[in-house]
Motif scaffolding. Structure first.
Motif, PDB file in Angstrom:
ATOM      1  N   ASP A 113       0.827  -1.208   0.000  1.00 10.83           N
ATOM      2  CA  ASP A 113       0.000   0.000   0.000  1.00 10.83           C
ATOM      3  C   ASP A 113       0.864   1.263   0.000  1.00 10.83           C
ATOM      4  O   ASP A 113       0.622   2.191  -0.763  1.00 10.83           O
ATOM      5  N   ILE A 114       1.867   1.262   0.872  1.00  9.75           N
ATOM      6  CA  ILE A 114       2.701   2.457   0.988  1.00  9.75           C
ATOM      7  C   ILE A 114       3.560   2.650  -0.257  1.00  9.75           C
ATOM      8  O   ILE A 114       3.711   3.769  -0.748  1.00  9.75           O
ATOM      9  N   LEU A 161       5.678  12.853   9.427  1.00  7.25           N
ATOM     10  CA  LEU A 161       4.582  11.983   8.973  1.00  7.25           C
ATOM     11  C   LEU A 161       3.374  12.116   9.901  1.00  7.25           C
ATOM     12  O   LEU A 161       2.228  12.173   9.441  1.00  7.25           O
ATOM     13  N   TYR A 162       3.647  12.188  11.204  1.00 13.74           N
ATOM     14  CA  TYR A 162       2.574  12.357  12.189  1.00 13.74           C
ATOM     15  C   TYR A 162       1.796  13.637  11.905  1.00 13.74           C
ATOM     16  O   TYR A 162       0.558  13.638  11.874  1.00 13.74           O
ATOM     17  N   SER A 202      -0.270  13.527   8.662  1.00  9.53           N
ATOM     18  CA  SER A 202      -1.438  12.647   8.639  1.00  9.53           C
ATOM     19  C   SER A 202      -2.484  12.980   9.691  1.00  9.53           C
ATOM     20  O   SER A 202      -3.601  12.488   9.611  1.00  9.53           O
ATOM     21  N   THR A 203      -2.142  13.821  10.692  1.00  9.40           N
ATOM     22  CA  THR A 203      -3.169  14.126  11.704  1.00  9.40           C
ATOM     23  C   THR A 203      -3.302  15.608  12.055  1.00  9.40           C
ATOM     24  O   THR A 203      -4.372  16.046  12.452  1.00  9.40           O
ATOM     25  N   ARG A 242      -2.070  14.256   1.602  1.00 14.14           N
ATOM     26  CA  ARG A 242      -1.968  12.793   1.720  1.00 14.14           C
ATOM     27  C   ARG A 242      -0.840  12.199   0.866  1.00 14.14           C
ATOM     28  O   ARG A 242      -0.075  11.371   1.354  1.00 14.14           O
ATOM     29  N   ALA A 293       2.318  12.644   2.607  1.00 16.08           N
ATOM     30  CA  ALA A 293       2.402  11.754   3.759  1.00 16.08           C
ATOM     31  C   ALA A 293       2.814  10.355   3.307  1.00 16.08           C
ATOM     32  O   ALA A 293       3.691   9.723   3.917  1.00 16.08           O
ATOM     33  N   TYR A 294       2.215   9.896   2.209  1.00 19.75           N
ATOM     34  CA  TYR A 294       2.589   8.585   1.665  1.00 19.75           C
ATOM     35  C   TYR A 294       4.064   8.554   1.280  1.00 19.75           C
ATOM     36  O   TYR A 294       4.772   7.587   1.536  1.00 19.75           O
ATOM     37  N   ALA A 337       6.104   8.281   4.399  1.00 18.57           N
ATOM     38  CA  ALA A 337       6.011   6.923   4.946  1.00 18.57           C
ATOM     39  C   ALA A 337       6.890   5.966   4.143  1.00 18.57           C
ATOM     40  O   ALA A 337       7.573   5.105   4.709  1.00 18.57           O
TER      41      ALA A 337
END
Lengths: 294, 284
Positions: B32-33, B236-237, B240-241, B250, B253-254, B257
């Motif tokens: 997925d990543i 990343l934290y 994503s939040t 997003r 962020a990917y 990751a």
């Protein structure tokens, strides 16, 4: 000659001081948490802290510092994780130790090491983009950020610990146990269940305890995927705020030296004591096991 | 008899299925990543600063920050950890006190990472007045990595054959001379492997650096150990939040990751290769 001896003594002493560093650090952490945590109880009665349901330190007028909701949240998420991880972990350990060919074993071991090496934020990210939407869809929820999501990810994160420690325990069972069982006509499966498993049960219990310890203390993943609603949870579909997440969210915002600030260290002290207790049980189980063998 | 055989087939099947599930979990995460992160990765992404309120640009300062803080972690935890391992494997006599030290090390390894964060705040940020800085974060991560370094180094010392030590002692070397000339060089690859793995775990940690030095966004690189820094896991934290336009960032962020996952892969691969060579050397 004397000079050489003095030098050797000094070197010995140097290594001794570094050798006890772990003891000093552990003691230091404990004392720091204790000294700071205790300050909380100048303002908050101990039992209100331990058994109070409401955690609302920033409420105007009457702030409340009850940690029961977050303790229940932590226990719930951890319990869920263990229910998922224990069968999966022990099953995999059994496969690697007893069934897999050497080649398969050599491929599975790095897989587990890589799984152990994935940073907790990446796990949290997976919880947000992958696990959350799936949970929301299956159960018809508006958001998949809840206790269940946390449990699933913590299960994945405690798997490597459970697998590797269980596998070592299974392998440590002397081969003559198996051979005696085969000689009596037992099949490999019967031997595994009736002979090997009972013989290494304490090692497996230790692996589960270590897995629990890992799950209780995990911070970033639960912070990212459990929704962080500070209330008493009623089901796995509720959004929960665990002890670790509370510290992570609030420590950055509170002014130094306030009751709220010290209360977070008190929460840390409880986390520390819990993980210490869990590890100690694992330790005792293993020691008892070794004595039983000898 | 047939029933027994059926039972065995089902039992082994279940065990095999558990192993496949674990393998599948890792595959899903990595797939997925990689699939969604590959699009974000470019040379620009790796060497550019975040721009336009972190909705554009790259992760360069986060990469440099993570390398910088990991360097401090290594500088602190490796000398101390290896020395402690030398004490335990070469000097300590087995007994109550040594057992107490070992129990402490294992307990230290079980202390939650956020508790290390609290300790870092109390000791380094406030107590020693290092402030929120690369130094405070590096030392906090160093404490967290220490039990791992001690354990893996001691393992490495244990694999060195006893005859290596005795040979040196027989030639009149002192204990320290025998350790320095014979034991340390032979254990070196093992120590290196453990050290690399331990440091890669430290580099991926977020909770211990949250309050000890990591920053949301900095327009420049840290130029001393007393500066704040950006770090990959924290970045990343945030993306994503905590970001104001989470859906929009997003892809970034990917990408972040993916860089983190790639780091874990490379480190593990290096460790596996090192271990393989090491094992071959000793089996001769």
């Amino acid at each position: 000659m004397n000079l050489v001896r003095i030098k050797e003594k000094a070197i010995h002493f140097f290594f001794f001081t570094t050798g006890i560093s772990a003891v000093i650090i552990l003691l230091g952490i404990f004392l720091m948490l204790l000294i700071r945590g205790v300050q909380t109880f100048k303002d908050v009665p101990f039992f209100d802290f331990l058994l109070g349901i409401a955690w609302n330190p920033s409420a105007y007028g009457e702030p409340s510092y009850g940690i029961l909701s977050m303790v229940v949240s932590t226990v719930m998420v951890t319990l869920g994780a263990i229910i998922i991880a224990v069968p999966l972990g022990i099953g995999t350990a059994g496969y690697i130790a007893e069934i897999a060919s050497p080649k398969k074993r050599e491929t599975l071991k790095p897989v587990i090491e890589i799984l152990a090496g994935i940073p907790s934020v990446v796990m949290g990210f997976i919880g947000i983009v992958l696990v959350g939407p799936v949970i929301a869809k299956i159960f018809g929820l508006t958001s998949g950020l809840n206790a269940l999501n946390g449990s699933i990810l913590l299960a994945v994160m405690s798997l490597p610990t459970i697998i590797s420690v269980s596998e070592d325990a299974i392998r440590a069972v002397p081969k003559d146990y198996n051979e005696a069982s085969y000689a009596l006509g037992a099949s490999r499966w019967t031997t595994l269940i009736r002979v090997t498993l009972p013989a290494c049960l304490s090692g497996i219990v230790a692996s589960v305890m270590l897995g629990i310890g890992r799950a209780i203390g995990e911070t970033m993943t639960v912070l990212m995927v459990t929704g962080n609603t500070p209330a008493m949870p009623h089901s796995f579909f509720d959004s929960v705020k665990t002890m670790t997440a509370t510290i992570a969210i609030e420590l950055g915002e509170v002014p130094y030296g306030t009751t709220h600030y010290y209360a977070l260290f008190a929460v840390g002290a409880i986390l520390f004591l819990t993980s210490f207790g869990v590890n100690l049980v694992a330790e005792l189980v293993t020691v008892k096991h070794r004595r039983g063998r000898a | 008899m047939k029933l027994k055989r059926f039972e065995e087939a089902v039992g082994f099947g279940i065990l095999g299925l558990s192993a496949i599930t674990v393998l599948l979990i890792l595959c899903i995460i990595v797939f997925d990543i990689t699939k969604k992160g590959a699009g974000a990765i470019s040379w620009q992404f790796l060497v550019d600063f975040p721009r336009e309120g972190m909705t554009q640009g790259g992760i360069f300062p986060a990469i440099i920050g993570t390398i910088f803080v990991t360097f401090i972690t290594a500088l602190f935890s490796i000398p101390l950890g290896v020395s402690a391992a030398i004490y335990l494997s070469e000097y300590a006599k087995e007994g109550r006190f040594t057992r107490f030290i070992r129990v402490s090390i294992r307990n230290l390894a079980g202390v939650p990472s956020i508790v290390y964060g609290l300790f870092g705040v109390a000791l380094f940020v406030e107590g020693l007045r290092f402030g929120t800085s690369v130094l405070s974060s590096g030392l906090t991560l160093g404490l967290l990595t220490l039990p791992w370094i001690i354990a893996t180094s001691e393992e490495a010392f244990k694999t060195v054959p006893q005859s290596y030590r005795e040979g040196a002692l027989a030639l009149g070397a002192t204990k320290w001379q025998s350790i320095r000339s014979n034991v340390l060089p032979s254990a070196f690859p093992g120590i290196l492997t453990g050290g690399i793995l331990g440091l890669s775990r430290a580099a991926g940690e977020t909770a211990p650096i949250l309050f000890t030095g990591v920053a949301f966004y900095l327009p420049r690189l840290p130029d001393s150990v007393f500066d704040q820094f950006m770090a990959l896991p924290y970045h990343l934290y945030i993306l994503s939040t905590q970001h104001h336009a989470i859906e929009q960032v997003r892809p970034l962020a990917y990408g972040t990751a993916l860089v983190l996952i790639a780091l874990v892969f490379m480190v593990n691969l290096t460790a596996i290769i090192l271990r393989y060579r090491y094992r071959k050397k000793f089996s001769m």
